[in-house]
Write a protein that holds these residues in place. Structure first.
Motif, PDB file in Angstrom:
ATOM      1  N   GLY A 185      40.157  25.871  -8.763  1.00 52.23           N
ATOM      2  CA  GLY A 185      41.517  26.097  -8.071  1.00 52.23           C
ATOM      3  C   GLY A 185      42.090  25.025  -9.532  1.00 52.23           C
ATOM      4  O   GLY A 185      42.994  25.511  -9.441  1.00 52.23           O
ATOM      5  N   SER A 186      42.061  23.936  -9.908  1.00 51.52           N
ATOM      6  CA  SER A 186      42.423  23.023 -11.223  1.00 51.52           C
ATOM      7  C   SER A 186      42.847  23.311 -12.115  1.00 51.52           C
ATOM      8  O   SER A 186      43.597  23.741 -12.410  1.00 51.52           O
ATOM      9  N   LYS A 187      41.805  24.453 -12.267  1.00 45.06           N
ATOM     10  CA  LYS A 187      42.621  25.806 -13.852  1.00 45.06           C
ATOM     11  C   LYS A 187      43.393  26.532 -13.130  1.00 45.06           C
ATOM     12  O   LYS A 187      44.474  26.338 -13.931  1.00 45.06           O
ATOM     13  N   ARG A 188      43.093  27.237 -12.113  1.00 48.83           N
ATOM     14  CA  ARG A 188      44.521  28.090 -11.646  1.00 48.83           C
ATOM     15  C   ARG A 188      45.277  27.099 -11.596  1.00 48.83           C
ATOM     16  O   ARG A 188      46.623  27.609 -11.896  1.00 48.83           O
ATOM     17  N   ASP A 189      45.842  25.789 -11.020  1.00 55.29           N
ATOM     18  CA  ASP A 189      46.895  25.223 -11.090  1.00 55.29           C
ATOM     19  C   ASP A 189      47.182  24.920 -11.923  1.00 55.29           C
ATOM     20  O   ASP A 189      48.592  24.968 -12.034  1.00 55.29           O
ATOM     21  N   LYS A 190      46.581  24.642 -12.696  1.00 59.12           N
ATOM     22  CA  LYS A 190      47.133  23.766 -14.142  1.00 59.12           C
ATOM     23  C   LYS A 190      48.114  25.846 -14.720  1.00 59.12           C
ATOM     24  O   LYS A 190      48.970  24.790 -15.551  1.00 59.12           O
ATOM     25  N   ILE A 191      47.930  26.192 -14.910  1.00 62.04           N
ATOM     26  CA  ILE A 191      48.774  27.814 -15.154  1.00 62.04           C
ATOM     27  C   ILE A 191      49.198  28.458 -14.320  1.00 62.04           C
ATOM     28  O   ILE A 191      50.340  28.902 -14.618  1.00 62.04           O
ATOM     29  N   LYS A 192      49.442  27.855 -13.570  1.00 65.42           N
ATOM     30  CA  LYS A 192      50.407  27.955 -12.281  1.00 65.42           C
ATOM     31  C   LYS A 192      52.445  28.287 -12.631  1.00 65.42           C
ATOM     32  O   LYS A 192      52.221  26.650 -13.473  1.00 65.42           O
ATOM     33  N   MET A 193      52.637  29.135 -12.909  1.00 66.86           N
ATOM     34  CA  MET A 193      54.188  28.493 -12.861  1.00 66.86           C
ATOM     35  C   MET A 193      54.763  28.281 -11.596  1.00 66.86           C
ATOM     36  O   MET A 193      54.326  28.699 -10.803  1.00 66.86           O
TER      37      MET A 193
END
Length: 158
Positions: free
Chosen positions: A3-11
């Protein structure tokens, strides 16, 4: 920690809006009569912040949308993994017959397709060019993506 990687790359919402405004090709998926995806690439413009494109009123995507308005749109770019960016929109494709709205989008998309200077939505264009585009739009309808869900990624942020 996925989830943290996903949150990092979300625009952010502003990044999504700028990204969509800076592009003009969209992959459009509708649902065929047997449930299969029908996938095409279209030139688009933003109409009130929403992806909009013109297409023939008898096209397969319009036939599909009239039967089932479910539509997914994907705008993406990048070559290397750490450059990949995209926005996927899930929702409904609205088929709109209003000629004024159709022409607004048609002027932008038609200019781009013809290799002419691309106006902003609502910006006046050369009257001769307008007549030609309006004639080209005579058998077309407008499709506007009405998203319920927007998913984005920008691997440059990672």
């Amino acid at each position: 920690m996925a989830g943290s990687k996903r949150d990092k790359i979300k625009m952010t919402d502003d990044e999504v809006a700028a990204y969509l405004a800076g592009n003009f090709k969209v992959q459009v998926a509708t649902v065929g009569k047997n449930g299969e995806p029908h996938l095409v690439t279209m030139f688009y413009a933003l109409l009130d912040g929403k992806i909009a494109f013109t297409t023939y009123h008898s096209s397969q995507k319009v036939v599909n949308l009239r039967r089932n308005p479910t539509m997914t749109c994907l705008v993406e770019d990048g070559v290397e993994y750490n450059e990949l960016r995209g926005v996927a929109l899930y929702g409904r494709g609205l088929v709109i017959e209003d000629r004024d709205e159709l022409h607004k989008v048609g002027y932008v998309v038609g200019s781009r397709m013809a290799g002419l200077p691309v106006p902003e939505i609502g910006e006046p264009i050369d009257p001769g060019m307008a007549v030609g585009i309006e004639q080209a739009m005579s058998k077309r309808v407008l499709v506007v993506m009405d998203p319920d869900t927007v998913v984005s990624w920008d691997h440059r942020k990672a």
